[in-house]
Scaffold this motif. Sequence first.
Motif, PDB file in Angstrom:
ATOM      1  N   UNK A 181      -2.570   5.278 -19.107  1.00 49.34           N
ATOM      2  CA  UNK A 181      -1.747   5.695 -17.971  1.00 49.34           C
ATOM      3  C   UNK A 181      -2.562   6.367 -16.883  1.00 49.34           C
ATOM      4  N   UNK A 182      -3.505   7.224 -17.277  1.00 53.64           N
ATOM      5  CA  UNK A 182      -4.355   7.916 -16.304  1.00 53.64           C
ATOM      6  C   UNK A 182      -5.209   6.931 -15.518  1.00 53.64           C
ATOM      7  N   UNK A 183      -5.705   5.919 -16.204  1.00 49.81           N
ATOM      8  CA  UNK A 183      -6.561   4.921 -15.542  1.00 49.81           C
ATOM      9  C   UNK A 183      -5.766   4.026 -14.596  1.00 49.81           C
ATOM     10  N   UNK A 184      -4.453   3.975 -14.792  1.00 48.30           N
ATOM     11  CA  UNK A 184      -3.598   3.236 -13.866  1.00 48.30           C
ATOM     12  C   UNK A 184      -3.286   4.020 -12.605  1.00 48.30           C
ATOM     13  N   UNK A 185      -3.608   5.326 -12.601  1.00 45.24           N
ATOM     14  CA  UNK A 185      -3.280   6.180 -11.452  1.00 45.24           C
ATOM     15  C   UNK A 185      -4.506   6.765 -10.766  1.00 45.24           C
ATOM     16  N   UNK A 186      -5.391   7.424 -11.511  1.00 45.99           N
ATOM     17  CA  UNK A 186      -6.433   8.254 -10.895  1.00 45.99           C
ATOM     18  C   UNK A 186      -7.444   7.490 -10.044  1.00 45.99           C
ATOM     19  N   UNK A 187      -8.009   6.351 -10.502  1.00 47.60           N
ATOM     20  CA  UNK A 187      -8.923   5.627  -9.608  1.00 47.60           C
ATOM     21  C   UNK A 187      -8.249   5.232  -8.288  1.00 47.60           C
ATOM     22  N   UNK A 188      -6.969   4.867  -8.395  1.00 45.36           N
ATOM     23  CA  UNK A 188      -6.184   4.508  -7.209  1.00 45.36           C
ATOM     24  C   UNK A 188      -6.035   5.717  -6.281  1.00 45.36           C
ATOM     25  N   UNK A 189      -5.677   6.879  -6.835  1.00 42.07           N
ATOM     26  CA  UNK A 189      -5.523   8.098  -6.038  1.00 42.07           C
ATOM     27  C   UNK A 189      -6.829   8.481  -5.354  1.00 42.07           C
ATOM     28  N   UNK A 190      -7.922   8.426  -6.097  1.00 39.12           N
ATOM     29  CA  UNK A 190      -9.222   8.815  -5.554  1.00 39.12           C
ATOM     30  C   UNK A 190      -9.613   7.938  -4.374  1.00 39.12           C
ATOM     31  N   UNK A 191      -9.319   6.643  -4.497  1.00 43.93           N
ATOM     32  CA  UNK A 191      -9.614   5.715  -3.396  1.00 43.93           C
ATOM     33  C   UNK A 191      -8.764   6.015  -2.179  1.00 43.93           C
ATOM     34  N   UNK A 192      -7.467   6.272  -2.396  1.00 51.05           N
ATOM     35  CA  UNK A 192      -6.548   6.516  -1.289  1.00 51.05           C
ATOM     36  C   UNK A 192      -6.842   7.839  -0.571  1.00 51.05           C
ATOM     37  N   UNK A 193      -7.274   8.854  -1.312  1.00 52.40           N
ATOM     38  CA  UNK A 193      -7.560  10.158  -0.698  1.00 52.40           C
ATOM     39  C   UNK A 193      -8.695  10.040   0.319  1.00 52.40           C
ATOM     40  N   UNK A 194      -9.718   9.248  -0.007  1.00 52.94           N
ATOM     41  CA  UNK A 194     -10.860   9.102   0.900  1.00 52.94           C
ATOM     42  C   UNK A 194     -10.607   8.107   2.019  1.00 52.94           C
ATOM     43  N   UNK A 195      -9.533   7.325   1.877  1.00 53.38           N
ATOM     44  CA  UNK A 195      -9.231   6.302   2.887  1.00 53.38           C
ATOM     45  C   UNK A 195      -8.401   6.887   4.032  1.00 53.38           C
ATOM     46  N   UNK A 196      -8.614   6.363   5.223  1.00 53.50           N
ATOM     47  CA  UNK A 196      -7.807   6.775   6.384  1.00 53.50           C
ATOM     48  C   UNK A 196      -6.581   5.885   6.556  1.00 53.50           C
ATOM     49  N   UNK A 197      -6.610   4.726   5.951  1.00 57.63           N
ATOM     50  CA  UNK A 197      -5.475   3.793   6.028  1.00 57.63           C
ATOM     51  C   UNK A 197      -4.931   3.618   4.614  1.00 57.63           C
ATOM     52  N   UNK A 198      -3.735   4.127   4.396  1.00 58.76           N
ATOM     53  CA  UNK A 198      -3.179   4.172   3.033  1.00 58.76           C
ATOM     54  C   UNK A 198      -2.325   2.936   2.746  1.00 58.76           C
ATOM     55  N   UNK A 199      -3.029   1.817   2.623  1.00 56.26           N
ATOM     56  CA  UNK A 199      -2.351   0.569   2.284  1.00 56.26           C
ATOM     57  C   UNK A 199      -2.861   0.080   0.938  1.00 56.26           C
ATOM     58  N   UNK A 200      -2.050  -0.745   0.296  1.00 56.30           N
ATOM     59  CA  UNK A 200      -2.417  -1.299  -1.005  1.00 56.30           C
ATOM     60  C   UNK A 200      -1.933  -2.750  -1.060  1.00 56.30           C
ATOM     61  N   UNK A 201      -2.795  -3.682  -1.516  1.00 56.01           N
ATOM     62  CA  UNK A 201      -2.358  -5.083  -1.636  1.00 56.01           C
ATOM     63  C   UNK A 201      -1.141  -5.188  -2.550  1.00 56.01           C
ATOM     64  N   UNK A 202      -0.256  -6.117  -2.246  1.00 54.90           N
ATOM     65  CA  UNK A 202       0.990  -6.266  -3.016  1.00 54.90           C
ATOM     66  C   UNK A 202       0.700  -6.522  -4.496  1.00 54.90           C
ATOM     67  N   UNK A 203      -0.302  -7.359  -4.791  1.00 58.48           N
ATOM     68  CA  UNK A 203      -0.613  -7.675  -6.191  1.00 58.48           C
ATOM     69  C   UNK A 203      -1.060  -6.424  -6.954  1.00 58.48           C
ATOM     70  N   UNK A 204      -1.875  -5.574  -6.312  1.00 56.10           N
ATOM     71  CA  UNK A 204      -2.334  -4.338  -6.948  1.00 56.10           C
ATOM     72  C   UNK A 204      -1.172  -3.364  -7.128  1.00 56.10           C
ATOM     73  N   UNK A 205      -0.261  -3.366  -6.178  1.00 57.87           N
ATOM     74  CA  UNK A 205       0.919  -2.498  -6.247  1.00 57.87           C
ATOM     75  C   UNK A 205       1.782  -2.870  -7.454  1.00 57.87           C
ATOM     76  N   UNK A 206       2.026  -4.155  -7.643  1.00 59.19           N
ATOM     77  CA  UNK A 206       2.827  -4.607  -8.789  1.00 59.19           C
ATOM     78  C   UNK A 206       2.112  -4.312 -10.111  1.00 59.19           C
ATOM     79  N   UNK A 207       0.789  -4.445 -10.108  1.00 56.15           N
ATOM     80  CA  UNK A 207       0.023  -4.130 -11.318  1.00 56.15           C
ATOM     81  C   UNK A 207       0.136  -2.644 -11.652  1.00 56.15           C
ATOM     82  N   UNK A 208       0.084  -1.807 -10.629  1.00 56.35           N
ATOM     83  CA  UNK A 208       0.202  -0.368 -10.875  1.00 56.35           C
ATOM     84  C   UNK A 208       1.589  -0.006 -11.396  1.00 56.35           C
ATOM     85  N   UNK A 209       2.618  -0.633 -10.876  1.00 60.95           N
ATOM     86  CA  UNK A 209       3.980  -0.402 -11.376  1.00 60.95           C
ATOM     87  C   UNK A 209       4.051  -0.749 -12.860  1.00 60.95           C
TER      88      UNK A 209
END
Length: 309
Positions: A71-99
């Motif tokens: 569960x942590x690996x499904x969230x934390x790498x994603x969060x870390x990437x988004x925090x450093x990004x200025x544009x908070x978008x996520x591909x639809x396929x990755x979004x469904x995988x995270x869900x």
Amino acid sequence: MVNSTQVSFFTLSAYFDTGLFKYLYFMIILSVYILIICSNLLLIVVICMNRSLHEPMYMFLCSLFVNELYGSSGLFPFLLTQILSDIHTVPASLCYLQIFCVYSYGGVELLNLAVMSYDRYLAICYPLQYNTFMTYNKIAMLIVLSWLLMFFVHTCTAYLIVPLQLCGNIIQKVYCDYHSIVKLACYDTTMNNVYGLIISAFFVFGPLIVIFYTYMRILKVCFSGSKQTRQKAVSTCTPHLASLLNFSFGACFEILQSRFNMNSVPNMLRIFLSLYFLTCPPLFNPVMYGLKLSKIFVICKSLITNVGC
């Protein structure tokens, strides 16, 4: 109108500009993730490598710790990437995988806790028949069934949301969420809502009923049993109850936030509470079980001492 074939990405609108503080948040979250990985891996290794811990309770704990890494690996790498990004978008396929990862993690966690309460019920209420009831085949079946059931259920969930025709792509959270996407649907989502209710009835209320029933029986035995029985129940059930309450608090807030307007709650608090069930159980469960269960505590202590020497 935007339909599902046109939505190639989702925008996560709960993120806000933190300036240079984003590096501080990044370091804090990275530290938490490293701590989760190290503590859960340590206990998995300790349980697997020590024959004295090859008992039902510890095998179920091992499954719990593996799920928390998942569960942590499904969230934390994603969060870390988004925090450093200025544009908070996520591909639809990755979004469904995270869900899929987030929801299957929550389902396996609850089923694991229900199986662990059943195990404690047998150990305390039927101590003489315990080894007959809880065989290695039964342990393996319960663990595998918990994982396969949730993977199957949330594969079906993915099949229901991927074809939805959407009228927007903005998710008001810091990670992808099933109900947030269903709310974006242009047309009737009765099937999704009915499916959600059925899943909740079987895989949320079902395990909770099992946990409630087993603890009522355990309490009955404790009140009518000896002091030794009460001490055994307290020592083994306390971390399990703490783990259950910890997970239930975060999951309940997440369910409430998904279905009701929570704009009156401050933004930072809302973000923290939405992440609670994905961060606090994986962080605190290894500590609770490591300190409260004497067998694990002694082996961990000797292992750390030997490494230090």
